[in-house]
Design an enzyme around this catalytic site. Structure first.
Site, PDB file in Angstrom:
ATOM      1  N   GLU A   1     -10.484   6.793   4.689  1.00 48.68           N
ATOM      2  CA  GLU A   1      -9.439   6.292   5.592  1.00 48.68           C
ATOM      3  C   GLU A   1      -9.596   6.898   6.988  1.00 48.68           C
ATOM      4  O   GLU A   1     -10.709   7.097   7.461  1.00 48.68           O
ATOM      5  CB  GLU A   1      -8.064   6.513   4.964  1.00 48.68           C
ATOM      6  CG  GLU A   1      -7.999   5.798   3.580  1.00 48.68           C
ATOM      7  CD  GLU A   1      -6.606   5.709   2.985  1.00 48.68           C
ATOM      8  OE1 GLU A   1      -5.661   5.414   3.718  1.00 48.68           O
ATOM      9  OE2 GLU A   1      -6.466   5.904   1.753  1.00 48.68           O
TER      10      GLU A   1
ATOM     11  N   ASP B   1       0.864  -1.179   0.000  1.00 46.80           N
ATOM     12  CA  ASP B   1       0.000   0.000   0.000  1.00 46.80           C
ATOM     13  C   ASP B   1       0.910   1.242   0.000  1.00 46.80           C
ATOM     14  O   ASP B   1       2.132   1.137   0.119  1.00 46.80           O
ATOM     15  CB  ASP B   1      -0.961  -0.016   1.196  1.00 46.80           C
ATOM     16  CG  ASP B   1      -2.195   0.852   0.949  1.00 46.80           C
ATOM     17  OD1 ASP B   1      -2.156   1.698   0.024  1.00 46.80           O
ATOM     18  OD2 ASP B   1      -3.198   0.704   1.673  1.00 46.80           O
TER      19      ASP B   1
HETATM   20  C1  BGC Z   1      -5.217   3.049   0.441  1.00 49.91           C
HETATM   21  C2  BGC Z   1      -5.418   2.010  -0.638  1.00 49.91           C
HETATM   22  C3  BGC Z   1      -5.329   2.636  -1.998  1.00 49.91           C
HETATM   23  C4  BGC Z   1      -4.051   3.415  -2.134  1.00 49.91           C
HETATM   24  C5  BGC Z   1      -3.922   4.113  -3.455  1.00 49.91           C
HETATM   25  C6  BGC Z   1      -4.015   3.893   0.185  1.00 49.91           C
HETATM   26  O1  BGC Z   1      -3.948   4.959   1.087  1.00 49.91           O
HETATM   27  O2  BGC Z   1      -5.102   2.401   1.685  1.00 49.91           O
HETATM   28  O3  BGC Z   1      -6.648   1.359  -0.456  1.00 49.91           O
HETATM   29  O4  BGC Z   1      -5.424   1.645  -2.965  1.00 49.91           O
HETATM   30  O5  BGC Z   1      -3.979   4.386  -1.122  1.00 49.91           O
HETATM   31  O6  BGC Z   1      -4.770   5.183  -3.554  1.00 49.91           O
HETATM   32  C1  BGC Z   2      -3.775   9.920  -2.107  1.00 50.43           C
HETATM   33  C2  BGC Z   2      -4.548   8.674  -1.794  1.00 50.43           C
HETATM   34  C3  BGC Z   2      -3.777   7.870  -0.826  1.00 50.43           C
HETATM   35  C4  BGC Z   2      -3.394   8.707   0.389  1.00 50.43           C
HETATM   36  C5  BGC Z   2      -2.574   7.907   1.345  1.00 50.43           C
HETATM   37  C6  BGC Z   2      -3.460  10.672  -0.846  1.00 50.43           C
HETATM   38  O1  BGC Z   2      -2.732  11.824  -1.115  1.00 50.43           O
HETATM   39  O2  BGC Z   2      -4.505  10.721  -2.973  1.00 50.43           O
HETATM   40  O3  BGC Z   2      -4.794   7.912  -2.923  1.00 50.43           O
HETATM   41  O4  BGC Z   2      -4.530   6.792  -0.440  1.00 50.43           O
HETATM   42  O5  BGC Z   2      -2.739   9.877   0.023  1.00 50.43           O
HETATM   43  O6  BGC Z   2      -2.150   8.657   2.450  1.00 50.43           O
END
Ligand code: BGC
Ligand code: BGC
Length: 663
Positions: free
Chosen positions: A519, A319
């Site tokens: 998240e 991830d």
């Molecule tokens: C998330 C994932 C996601 C990735 C890319 C992460 O923060 O936990 O589910 O696929 O970002 O956006």
């Molecule tokens: C991104 C997300 C990712 C996240 C993780 C964001 O800046 O756009 O896709 O999941 O950061 O911290």
């Protein structure tokens, strides 16, 4: 492709005599024969043979390039070519700056792919997105209900059809890789990713995740209309303990799953067993830990269990910077996670740093060349299976499918199936479309595509704004009521401006809900309705004969008081762009069929539930059990849950909005 990689640059390691003779034999070949494409480009050959041939030609730097996944905001096509990068992604909100259109996406992705094809070996790259409820970073794409709603519908064919439509909308923009489905089994609804999961029951999650995977991947990954699925987040992401989140503002997200191994397997691993057996080819690692050990460094679970026991032979992707948390020192973190089984690193910002750290790890002997070859072979195998070498681009002919009427109709049908009727006294529902009546509509979620779509919509966190085309719930209501009805709307329920709303009305509809989040931003210890919405419900109750409350949320909230005030109460989850699907059920155009995918708490003091030992009576029992949901045909007084709810609500007068307002 016209330019074949030259044999002269092929990596020649220790050559056997036979190999040396064979190489010599190549030298005097006539020009025509030298134009023969290398074996790995020959689609007639078996995939293992193609992988072996390609691997043989790659330098160590090119191999590490394949292991690198980087966010498009941090790299341009020139560096993709220069570092022979294997994969690029758009994170949440990762649209082409200033041009969030299908054409803009297509051009952006094509630019990266052309750069990858221009490298020495011309290995196509994988472009990834989180199309977790439709290709929802793209303005104009259909936004389907989030998984919590699909869990309420529990209709595998519907989930499969949604994933098919999503795959087509992705391919229209040249994208072959989806970070979906989510296989989390959320066990504490205070988690901000609860809505990304289908529900708290592993069987439900397994059933629907398999349908999603089937919809994305079809029967044949190499077919031109399929994309690669990525079950995530392996494993135990939905099982973290409250207050173990390592990040500021977090409560559960990325936390520690403290359950014993039997529970981890029974609840959280179960969906992966079936996903792998049914063709999962990439799996994303979870940010969470199991009993204190970060999943990104967990060789027992990544290697022994996922690869060994489950027989997974696709590739494991990290991830977002998940590797970085395995150790304080970045070099050590990289070495440990690769050794533990991470094949591709979602870096996501600094490819040079990751590549350098990996090369140093190999030099030091912390990561073996065999392990690098294994990781790269895992990645290449899937690229071949996907048919990327033959068809590296998307299909422009599919562009008409993005946001098409057909996909919108599917989403509208899906929305209708996700609704759960929690209460329906005095047959307040279905609404009478043709009655001569005045209707007052209130609530923050009534007239907002952003609110009804939730997180992972255009922006990572979503937004309350009107982000993308669709119909709001209010628009669906306006269309549904006949000319004899007069409708007034004021989100806050004050109706003070020149609206001319009468003091009393026959019907009130409050559409209340959660402000979008993704998240850990959505981790929430209180699960309360916003004060503005709670007050709007009370104001409305005071002036209408019948009150219908529609809750737009990613999870159950604490609603005891509002449930008590309402004549009818409907959980609509996060329906997405097609709000008219909500009206379809409210008007009885479609039957209410949804049932709760999560146990609904009376108060947060009940959380987390011990789902194996739930109290079933008294006010210690949940407000509603999983599986609860009324049909319009049901007699109104059948539910002992509603009787109990009324009894317990009477004992908790402090939960009124006015009580909160003036503590
Ligand atoms: C998330 C994932 C996601 C990735 C890319 C992460 O923060 O936990 O589910 O696929 O970002 O956006
Ligand atoms: C991104 C997300 C990712 C996240 C993780 C964001 O800046 O756009 O896709 O999941 O950061 O911290």
């Amino acid at each position: 492709m016209t330019r074949w990689p030259s044999l002269a640059t092929r990596s020649v390691r220790t050559l056997s005599i036979a190999g040396f003779v064979a190489l010599l034999a190549l030298v005097p070949l006539p020009a025509a024969a030298q134009d023969t494409p290398p074996a790995y480009l020959d689609p007639a050959l078996g995939i293992d043979e193609r992988v072996a041939d390609l691997l043989e030609r790659m330098t160590l730097e090119e191999k590490v390039g394949q292991m690198t996944l980087i966010e498009r905001g941090s790299i341009g096509p020139a560096d993709v070519e220069r570092y022979a990068i294997g994969a690029v992604l758009s994170g949440g909100g990762g649209y082409p700056p200033g041009d969030n259109t299908v054409a803009g996406w297509t051009a952006m992705v094509r630019g990266y792919q052309e750069a990858a094809l221009a490298t020495r070996l011309g290995i196509p790259l994988l472009y990834g997105v989180d199309a977790v409820h439709g290709h929802a970073n793209v303005v104009g794409a259909v936004v389907f209900p989030h998984n919590v709603g699909l869990g309420a519908a529990d209709d595998p064919d519907l989930v499969e059809a949604i994933s098919r439509a999503t795959a087509l909308e992705m391919l229209a923009t040249g994208i072959h890789w989806n970070y979906a489905p989510v296989l989390a089994v959320p066990r504490d609804i205070r988690w901000g990713r609860t809505y990304e999961g289908y529900g708290e029951d592993p069987d439900l999650v397994t059933r629907l995740a398999l349908a999603a995977q089937r919809g994305l991947q079809g029967d044949d990954l190499a077919a031109p209309d399929t994309v690669l699925a990525t079950p995530k987040h392996f494993v135990g992401d939905g099982g973290t303990a409250f207050n173990t989140s390592p990040i500021s503002g977090g409560l559960l997200d990325r936390g520690d799953t403290l359950v014993d191994e039997a529970t981890l397997r029974r609840v959280h691993l179960a969906p992966y067993v079936d996903a792998v057996a049914n063709g999962a080819r990439s799996v994303m690692v979870s940010f969470s830990s199991w009993q204190g050990l970060p999943m990104h460094g967990h060789s027992y679970l990544l290697r022994d269990v996922l690869r060994g026991e489950l027989g997974f032979d696709g590739f494991v992707v990290s991830d977002w910077a998940g590797v970085d948390d395995v150790a304080r020192d970045y070099d050590r973190a990289v070495a440990l996670s690769i050794a533990a089984g991470v094949d591709m690193n979602m870096v996501p910002y600094d490819h040079r740093r990751f590549i350098a750290a990996t090369l140093r790890a190999v030099e030091r002997g912390d990561v073996t060349l065999e392990r690098i070859d294994e990781a790269v072979a895992n990645i290449l195998r899937v690229k071949f299976e996907l048919g990327l070498f033959e068809r590296p681009f998307g299909d422009d002919a599919l562009q008409a499918s993005v946001g098409s009427d057909e996909h919108r109709a599917l989403a509208r049908e899906a929305v209708a199936k996700t609704l759960v009727v929690l209460k329906n006294d005095a047959a307040a529902l279905p609404l009478r479309a043709d009655a001569a009546q005045t209707v007052l509509v209130v609530g923050s979620a009534a007239d907002s595509i952003g609110m009804q779509s939730g997180g992972w919509t255009i922006e990572w966190q979503g937004s309350t704004a009107s982000l993308t085309p669709g119909t709001t719930i209010l628009e669906g209501l306006r269309t549904g009521f006949g000319p004899a009805t007069t409708l007034h709307f004021d989100a806050r329920g004050r109706f003070e401006r020149a609206d001319a709303a009468p003091e009393r009305a026959e019907l009130g509809i409050a559409v209340v809900g959660e402000v979008p989040y993704a998240e850990w931003f959505g981790d929430d210890a209180t699960l309360e309705l916003s004060l503005a919405d709670a007050i709007a419900v009370e104001r409305l109750r005071a002036r209408v004969d019948a009150l219908v409350v529609v809750l737009v949320s990613g999870r159950p909230l604490v609603i005891e008081h509002e449930l008590h005030l309402a004549d009818a109460f409907v959980a609509a989850w996060l329906p997405g762009s097609e709000g008219d699907g909500v009206a379809d059920v409210l008007f009885g155009e479609r039957e209410a069929v949804g049932t709760l995918p999560y146990t609904w708490p009376r108060s947060v003091a009940q959380l987390p539930f011990d789902l194996d030992a739930l109290p079933t009576d008294g006010c210690d029992a949940p407000l509603f059990p999983r599986g609860y949901g009324l049909r319009y045909g049901d007699a109104t007084d059948v539910s002992p849950w509603l009787t109990l709810a009324a009894h317990c609500a009477a004992e908790h007068p402090s939960r009124t909005a006015s009580g909160r307002n003036h503590p």
